[in-house]
Motif scaffolding. Structure first.
Motif, mmCIF file in Angstrom:
data_model
loop_
_atom_site.group_PDB
_atom_site.id
_atom_site.type_symbol
_atom_site.label_atom_id
_atom_site.label_comp_id
_atom_site.label_asym_id
_atom_site.label_seq_id
_atom_site.Cartn_x
_atom_site.Cartn_y
_atom_site.Cartn_z
ATOM 1 N N ARG A 164 -3.151 1.804 -4.139
ATOM 2 C CA ARG A 164 -2.788 3.212 -4.029
ATOM 3 C C ARG A 164 -3.342 3.836 -2.745
ATOM 4 O O ARG A 164 -4.545 3.787 -2.485
ATOM 5 C CB ARG A 164 -3.289 3.995 -5.246
ATOM 6 N N TYR A 165 -2.424 4.421 -2.003
ATOM 7 C CA TYR A 165 -2.815 5.109 -0.772
ATOM 8 C C TYR A 165 -3.624 6.347 -1.147
ATOM 9 O O TYR A 165 -3.236 7.106 -2.035
ATOM 10 C CB TYR A 165 -1.560 5.509 0.008
ATOM 11 N N PRO A 166 -4.754 6.594 -0.496
ATOM 12 C CA PRO A 166 -5.611 7.738 -0.870
ATOM 13 C C PRO A 166 -4.883 9.078 -0.755
ATOM 14 O O PRO A 166 -4.015 9.264 0.101
ATOM 15 C CB PRO A 166 -6.761 7.663 0.151
ATOM 16 N N LYS A 167 -5.238 10.008 -1.627
ATOM 17 C CA LYS A 167 -4.603 11.320 -1.636
ATOM 18 C C LYS A 167 -5.002 12.161 -0.420
ATOM 19 O O LYS A 167 -4.279 13.065 -0.023
ATOM 20 C CB LYS A 167 -4.962 12.074 -2.920
ATOM 21 N N SER A 168 -6.156 11.900 0.145
ATOM 22 C CA SER A 168 -6.633 12.677 1.280
ATOM 23 C C SER A 168 -5.825 12.317 2.521
ATOM 24 O O SER A 168 -6.050 11.310 3.178
ATOM 25 C CB SER A 168 -8.113 12.397 1.526
ATOM 26 N N LYS A 169 -4.840 13.163 2.845
ATOM 27 C CA LYS A 169 -3.969 12.868 3.979
ATOM 28 C C LYS A 169 -4.468 13.572 5.237
ATOM 29 O O LYS A 169 -5.348 14.404 5.196
ATOM 30 C CB LYS A 169 -2.533 13.280 3.668
ATOM 31 N N ASN A 170 -3.878 13.225 6.371
ATOM 32 C CA ASN A 170 -4.233 13.806 7.673
ATOM 33 C C ASN A 170 -5.705 13.575 8.016
ATOM 34 O O ASN A 170 -6.311 14.371 8.723
ATOM 35 C CB ASN A 170 -3.934 15.307 7.723
ATOM 36 N N ASN A 171 -6.269 12.496 7.523
ATOM 37 C CA ASN A 171 -7.685 12.219 7.736
ATOM 38 C C ASN A 171 -7.817 10.840 8.383
ATOM 39 O O ASN A 171 -7.571 9.815 7.747
ATOM 40 C CB ASN A 171 -8.438 12.272 6.407
ATOM 41 N N ILE A 172 -8.222 10.823 9.645
ATOM 42 C CA ILE A 172 -8.322 9.556 10.380
ATOM 43 C C ILE A 172 -9.340 8.620 9.733
ATOM 44 O O ILE A 172 -9.165 7.392 9.734
ATOM 45 C CB ILE A 172 -8.676 9.837 11.851
ATOM 46 N N LYS A 173 -10.388 9.189 9.140
ATOM 47 C CA LYS A 173 -11.403 8.355 8.482
ATOM 48 C C LYS A 173 -10.840 7.629 7.270
ATOM 49 O O LYS A 173 -11.386 6.606 6.840
ATOM 50 C CB LYS A 173 -12.595 9.222 8.066
ATOM 51 N N VAL A 174 -9.764 8.160 6.709
ATOM 52 C CA VAL A 174 -9.083 7.490 5.584
ATOM 53 C C VAL A 174 -8.066 6.487 6.098
ATOM 54 O O VAL A 174 -7.927 5.382 5.563
ATOM 55 C CB VAL A 174 -8.386 8.538 4.682
ATOM 56 N N ILE A 222 0.880 -1.174 0.000
ATOM 57 C CA ILE A 222 0.000 0.000 0.000
ATOM 58 C C ILE A 222 0.913 1.218 0.000
ATOM 59 O O ILE A 222 1.757 1.360 0.884
ATOM 60 C CB ILE A 222 -0.906 0.028 1.239
ATOM 61 N N SER A 223 0.779 2.096 -0.992
ATOM 62 C CA SER A 223 1.730 3.201 -1.091
ATOM 63 C C SER A 223 1.158 4.373 -1.862
ATOM 64 O O SER A 223 0.277 4.212 -2.714
ATOM 65 C CB SER A 223 3.024 2.740 -1.770
ATOM 66 N N ASN A 224 1.688 5.576 -1.560
ATOM 67 C CA ASN A 224 1.367 6.763 -2.347
ATOM 68 C C ASN A 224 2.412 7.017 -3.428
ATOM 69 O O ASN A 224 2.414 8.054 -4.072
ATOM 70 C CB ASN A 224 1.225 8.003 -1.449
ATOM 71 N N ILE A 225 3.327 6.061 -3.623
ATOM 72 C CA ILE A 225 4.305 6.128 -4.711
ATOM 73 C C ILE A 225 3.785 5.243 -5.838
ATOM 74 O O ILE A 225 3.971 4.025 -5.838
ATOM 75 C CB ILE A 225 5.701 5.648 -4.246
ATOM 76 N N PHE A 243 6.636 11.171 2.598
ATOM 77 C CA PHE A 243 6.431 12.555 3.033
ATOM 78 C C PHE A 243 5.021 12.844 3.557
ATOM 79 O O PHE A 243 4.415 13.836 3.199
ATOM 80 C CB PHE A 243 6.756 13.509 1.870
ATOM 81 N N VAL A 244 4.482 11.985 4.401
ATOM 82 C CA VAL A 244 3.187 12.269 5.033
ATOM 83 C C VAL A 244 3.313 11.923 6.520
ATOM 84 O O VAL A 244 2.959 10.840 6.952
ATOM 85 C CB VAL A 244 2.018 11.491 4.382
ATOM 86 N N ALA A 245 3.783 12.860 7.296
ATOM 87 C CA ALA A 245 4.149 12.589 8.692
ATOM 88 C C ALA A 245 2.944 12.211 9.554
ATOM 89 O O ALA A 245 3.014 11.257 10.334
ATOM 90 C CB ALA A 245 4.860 13.805 9.283
ATOM 91 N N PHE A 246 1.825 12.949 9.457
ATOM 92 C CA PHE A 246 0.683 12.664 10.320
ATOM 93 C C PHE A 246 0.195 11.238 10.120
ATOM 94 O O PHE A 246 -0.048 10.493 11.082
ATOM 95 C CB PHE A 246 -0.453 13.648 10.046
#
Length: 295
Positions: free
Chosen positions: A26-36, A6-9, A54-57
């Motif tokens: 593909r990891y969803p584009k909507s970042k910083n979202n606990i529901k995702v 599972i990756s955003n690359i 590069f998605v720290a949260f």
């Protein structure tokens, strides 16, 4: 053998090497979202790796879930994780929590050979790091771009840029400077900020939406490229831009730090101490006026 990731690359889906193929979700584009993030963690029980760039949260929340649910065999791997020094009161409060969660990360892929600050400030063991050489972004566009010298200095990018020191230096210099960067809302996400309320007359700020063609055009027509980086950084900064500048045959002045002084030497770039206005001014004066040195 198939590796399930599972990756955003997204380019991982095209890998076929040494008998391995990749089944990529593909990891969803909507970042910083606990529901995702929660559905992704549930899905990861059937995958080998979660690899995030590069998605720290999201990384910290997934690490928390792995801490709570230790029997999930899916390994968490990160590329170019954005970490800052624990300096503010809030950072110092969160520091022990982050340090604990970072222990749940299986591997750290980094663009810098120097990982001492990761180890010092977050107690990450050295054997968890893997150095990955970077590349020239948008190289096909760069190859087609005409080069010229219109006499201005170019500064660009968004991560951990020390715009303030550069602008203060330019107040005492007669040369034009063009800063090509994004809006402050996006800069703040990358530990940068650029105020335009009191700019000297020789400094022009060009805000853009991330369009690489525009960015390359301004760099290709500059005399030299200056990339001032903040002093207290942990992760690499500036690699993407300094490699693009070099591919455009531009002289680069850049601040010392991870991903710079452990990769470049004095034959490849002019490296100056970070947040040092005197050293930066001297380097700009020298490079701007010395054609032989610049070439």
């Amino acid at each position: 053998m198939q590796i399930k990731i599972i990756s955003n690359i997204h380019s991982l889906e095209n890998i076929h090497k040494d008998g391995f193929t990749v089944d990529l979700y593909r990891y969803p584009k909507s970042k910083n979202n606990i529901k995702v993030i929660l559905p992704i963690f549930i899905k990861s029980f059937k995958y080998d790796y979660i690899l995030l760039n590069f998605v720290a949260f999201d990384v910290f929340f997934l690490a928390l879930l792995k801490l709570i649910v230790p029997f999930n065999r899916c390994k968490l791997v990160v590329l170019d994780l954005f970490l800052t020094l624990p300096e503010s009161f809030k950072d110092k409060i969160l520091w022990p929590i982050k340090t604990l969660l970072l222990k749940k990360i299986h591997r750290f892929f980094v663009y810098s050979k120097n990982t001492t600050r990761y180890q010092k400030y977050y107690h990450i063991k050295s054997d968890k790091f893997r150095y990955v050489p970077y590349k020239v972004n948008a190289y096909d566009i760069i190859q087609k771009t005409k080069l010229s010298d219109e006499g201005y200095i170019f500064c660009g990018g968004k991560s951990r840029r020390d715009f303030r020191t550069l602008i203060d230096v330019m107040r005492g210099l007669p040369y034009p400077l063009k800063i090509v960067t994004v809006d402050n809302a996006e800069l703040l996400e990358h530990d940068s900020c650029l105020e335009q309320s009191n700019l000297p007359s020789n400094v022009e700020v060009i805000r853009h939406d991330g369009t690489v063609e525009l960015f390359i055009k301004y760099m290709a027509n500059s005399r030299l490229v200056v990339l001032p980086i903040k002093k207290k950084v942990i992760t690499q900064t500036g690699i993407a831009v300094y490699l693009m500048a070099m591919a455009l045959k531009k002289c680069v002045i850049i601040s010392s730090g991870p991903g710079v002084d452990d990769v470049l030497d004095s034959s490849l770039a002019i490296v100056v101490p970070p947040e040092d206005p005197e050293a930066l001014e001297a380097a700009i004066e020298r490079a701007y006026n010395d054609d032989q040195l610049r070439n």
